[in-house]
Design an enzyme around this catalytic site. Structure first.
Site, PDB file in Angstrom:
ATOM      1  N   HIS A   1     -56.195 -13.348 -43.287  1.00 53.47           N
ATOM      2  CA  HIS A   1     -54.979 -12.963 -44.033  1.00 53.47           C
ATOM      3  C   HIS A   1     -53.678 -13.328 -43.321  1.00 53.47           C
ATOM      4  CE1 HIS A   1     -56.850 -10.835 -47.402  1.00 53.47           C
ATOM      5  NE2 HIS A   1     -57.764 -10.457 -46.552  1.00 53.47           N
TER       6      HIS A   1
ATOM      7  N   ASP B   1     -60.364  -7.643 -41.823  1.00 54.56           N
ATOM      8  CA  ASP B   1     -61.185  -7.868 -43.026  1.00 54.56           C
ATOM      9  C   ASP B   1     -61.140  -9.324 -43.479  1.00 54.56           C
ATOM     10  OD1 ASP B   1     -58.386  -7.353 -43.639  1.00 54.56           O
ATOM     11  OD2 ASP B   1     -58.978  -7.574 -45.737  1.00 54.56           O
ATOM     12  N   GLU B   2     -62.129  -9.708 -44.248  1.00 56.70           N
ATOM     13  CA  GLU B   2     -62.190 -11.001 -44.939  1.00 56.70           C
ATOM     14  C   GLU B   2     -61.853 -12.205 -44.055  1.00 56.70           C
ATOM     15  OE1 GLU B   2     -61.583 -10.093 -49.541  1.00 56.70           O
ATOM     16  OE2 GLU B   2     -59.692  -9.916 -48.435  1.00 56.70           O
ATOM     17  N   VAL B   3     -62.543 -12.304 -42.929  1.00 57.27           N
ATOM     18  CA  VAL B   3     -62.432 -13.508 -42.107  1.00 57.27           C
ATOM     19  C   VAL B   3     -63.387 -14.543 -42.706  1.00 57.27           C
ATOM     20  CG1 VAL B   3     -62.656 -14.481 -39.815  1.00 57.27           C
ATOM     21  CG2 VAL B   3     -62.014 -12.072 -40.089  1.00 57.27           C
TER      22      VAL B   3
END
EC number: 3.2.1.52
Lengths: 554, 554
Positions: free
Chosen positions: B265, B337-339
């Site tokens: 992100h 989160d969300e790597v």
């Protein structure tokens, strides 16, 4: 130039350059236009409006003032007189109306000619229209093309001139229904709805003014009714407010069509001791099972007028006279939906009435009522056209060919509707697509009957001619029932989704790529926000700024 | 009196009379209270606040001023001096703080004592608290009990006195996450969120300040970063604004916990040529299939920092220093989160780095990064506690026992979370219940990933101890990601749903019937609206006015 070729031109513009064109700025996107590559600079102090005639009895000064202040704002008050040393010459906006305007609209919606043309050159701007609505649409389009100049201080500019533009809507009725019974809405909120409708070039505000929950309309026939049936003395629309609102809408080329939903949805009337005898089911309580919670009461039922009582018809005559006095428009919405037969079957007098008059069923009784009530309307004003709600459950309804049907059932049943009522004009308001209150819970915190939520795109892609022949379609309407609406949340629930429907009923001939559609819808949201209308975003700010990177074709 | 008996009392009050009690006015509903049957009348001009000590370095004058003006508004400016001919005696609000206040909060959230007591008699009102938060909550409760008098002109009244009330929250962390990256939100909008949080007695504003879409935080370490990474020069939070906002929140007993989501992100950082080399996937484009429409681009991907580049750790040190300078609170949210592993596997240097350092997998590489980044944070300020996002897909994350986990996965997986991380405190933010942006479409007009919409009731009924032991629960947080949020729609999307969660984490011991819960939540909405916060209704106005007829038990 032809319509088709104009779209090739638009597509080419988008693919070959990122320059903002008419298509990125005006929503609904106009039918036909050509653009050049020059920029016109306008000094607000040297901007004049000229017109070819006196429009009396219609005064066009108010709408011209509205747009001048929307476009130039405070700048107009900062003009030296006489203006000197301007960097740009005088620019004149010429208005030509082909025929004298003696009214805001013709009485029939279909007879309204909303077409206009707009020509913008270095020398001048010319607006041509045949009726008042066309003039308003032309001014709206012009206001969306002009913006503060990035180059010259205190000036405005219009890109891509010369611009030649012809525009007109596909369908005459592009409406929003608002409900002021479940929650009272301030007059200023209703005016804000109208302001947004002008920007989206919509034509009809359908005012669902009263219902079971409350009766906020000051009645001329029954002055004390609101003492009992309004939520409070401060939650009443008085006659001055109503008449001012009608005027406010008409000046903006919008009709207000009032609705008195009957014989169902009238419980509030029973709050008055005088009229309680006319309302069946008044004290009937629903029950509701809270999800993962207790069984609870369900609030007010949908009371129904007693069709066997002649006093009922005397009562509605008074209401029809109120509507006739307040609303000059030739259309009146008479509801007709959700008549609960058990309210009638529970009253012996009604059962006997049916026996004595050989009325075989409750659906037949509904038709008896509808027919007699329309007679009352005709007696009050024979020029009024009636509009009725209809869905799959009320296909028994017998109407006249001149009646207009607003269909709130499932979209998939539109074809059946057309078969059953081949002679009636239809307003598409299908509950599975055009209801704006779906998917955000019901008034108990459970699920709404019309889940899921319908996004701007889901509303936009519904093509009515997939189900109905074009000549049977009067238009489309999104509905904003107000169980969960107050003055703070109304704007977002309506905008920009209502505009997505308006685009469909204005102009379906769009290029295949989405960039122009999304850009112009974003431009509309930005314009609404700048005017204090709380429209919500349809995409992230990144996509708003880089629409090609989000909505372009890979 | 005991807690249980107090609820019998409340239930009795509701069943036996329709008189409004504390339970109908204060939300979250206080833990314990007793009420009498008298009415206290207060003349605003004869209302005084007295306190037992000097609270320096904390100044309590601002919060007292805030509440005096919220309660009495303009009335205070109309006081004759000296006030004479009053119909009621002087009323003094006495404030007793058991220990000196040297700070707004203790550094650890769990150490915050928010408890307070309130005693209102004809003679005086007494507030007792041990910390600043308790004082603010007590003032909030008092402000909800006092209202303009229906009987005496220019006076206020409190019903059902004497009132004795003891109150304190179940869980310390009652938070709202706001996202200022997908849409920039005005500082005034953030202040409005804080105003609402005080009314709902919430404790933490989690500021998801930057993300892929934009980086609106003025960086002290990298002054030019926002020139590239903010949407525009007018969409930046400068250091004065940030520090003022923190002060604004603290005065209202609310902590602001900043988030720098990393290593994923972070795409916006790559907009700066200097830092572009640190961001993988910067130019990676998603694709999205419009429902019944074309395939389109998907906007910005979620860029990821290069964990193999030592410059990355130098860079984040600067950002950590910024956060340390701006946000005195001892908590920092580090995301995690969300790597997207394909962003890393596509870079040969990263693949080699893994080989050379015997890092066997991308999940292991994530842990390598997280661990090293935490080291950087500790170097900047060893007293900071780290908070990380976690869901089912990242159960491989290795954290320290002191780290706090914010779980955004499915509620049903909370038990598994507790098994895997028995030593970590947990913030419940489950995507299927506490995400406020679900069910209203995604940024393309399609369906949101976390459909359906969660109503106030669905949010309220989630009982965290059904999944986690009470001692592992730090609290709950609703999240307001901002793809489809602007300054106009934020209020409604947050309120009153965030308050429904706050009630659950404040006090679960409610009577069985819903009338009190709904009445007091309606009272909160009305209070918010009166203060310009755009909360939406939870029921129809009929149910608001006749709550027993809608939410009472049949």
């Amino acid at each position: 130039m032809g319509r088709l070729s104009s779209f090739y031109f638009i597509v080419a513009t988008i693919l070959l350059s990122s320059a903002k064109t008419v298509m990125h700025k005006v929503f609904p996107i106009p039918q036909e236009f050509e653009e050049g590559e020059d920029i016109l600079y306008i000094d607000p102090c040297l901007f004049e409006i000229a017109h070819n005639q006196n429009f009396a009895p219609i005064d066009i000064t108010p709408i011209l003032t509205i747009y001048k202040s929307r476009i130039f704002g405070e700048k107009l008050n900062q003009c030296p007189s006489p203006s000197n040393n301007s960097l740009s010459p005088k620019h004149i906006l010429n208005i030509h109306i082909s025929s004298p305007i003696s009214e805001y609209f013709p009485s029939k919606i279909e007879s309204t000619d909303e077409s206009y043309s707009l020509e913008i050159t270095q020398d001048s701007t010319t607006i041509k229209a045949s009726q008042y609505s066309g003039l308003v649409h032309a001014l709206e389009t012009f206001s969306r093309l002009i913006e503060p100049s990035k180059k010259i201080k205190n000036h405005y500019e219009i890109e891509n001139i010369p611009i030649t533009l012809q525009d007109s809507p596909r369908f005459a009725y592009r409406g929003i229904m608002i409900d002021t019974s479940r929650h009272f809405l301030q007059v200023s909120t209703l005016m804000r709805v109208i302001d947004g409708m002008v920007m989206a070039k919509m034509s009809v505000l359908h005012w669902h003014i009263v219902d079971d929950d409350s009766f906020p309309m000051q009645s001329l026939s029954y002055p004390t009714l609101t003492n009992y049936a309004a939520f409070s003395s401060s939650q009443i629309y008085n006659s001055t407010q109503i008449q001012n609102l009608v005027k406010y809408a008409n000046i903006r080329a919008i009709r207000i069509i009032p609705e008195f939903d009957n014989p169902g949805h009238v419980r509030a009337i029973g709050l008055s001791p005088t009229f309680l005898p006319l309302v069946t089911c008044f004290n009937k309580q629903w029950e509701y099972q809270m999800p993962n919670g207790p069984l609870i009461y369900g609030g007010p039922p949908t009371g129904a007028l007693d069709p066997s009582n002649s006093q009922t018809y005397t009562f509605i005559q008074g209401i029809f006279q109120d509507l006739n006095a307040y609303f000059p428009d030739s259309y009146v919405h008479l509801g007709g939906d959700e008549v609960l037969f058990y309210c009638w079957s529970s009253v012996p007098a009604i059962v006997n009435f049916m026996k004595n008059n050989n009325i075989p069923s409750y659906s037949a009784l509904t038709n008896y009522y509808i027919n007699r009530a329309r007679g009352v309307l005709t007696a009050v004003n024979s020029t009024k056209t009636a509009i009725y709600w209809l869905n799959e459950a009320t296909f028994y309804l017998q109407v006249k060919p001149t009646d207009i049907l607003e269909f709130w059932g499932f979209t998939s049943n539109l074809t059946q509707l057309a078969t059953l009522y081949p002679n009636n004009k239809i307003i598409v308001a299908t509950g599975d697509r055009y209801y704006l209150d779906c998917g955000m819970g019901n008034k108990y915190g459970g699920e709404s009957w019309c889940d899921p939520f319908h996004t701007w795109w889901e509303i936009y892609i519904l093509e009515p001619t997939d189900y109905l022949s074009a000549d049977q379609i009067l238009g489309g309407e999104v509905t904003m029932f107000a169980e969960l609406v107050n003055d703070f949340v109304l704007d977002w629930k309506i905008w920009p989704r209502a505009a997505a429907m308006a685009q469909r009923y204005w102009n379906q001939n769009l290029p295949l790529n989405l960039t122009g559609l999304v850009s112009s819808l974003n431009a509309l949201v930005n314009t609404m926000n700048s005017q204090g209308i709380g429209a919500g975003p349809i995409d992230s700010n990144f996509c708003n700024l880089n629409t090609n990177l989000c909505f372009g074709s890979p």
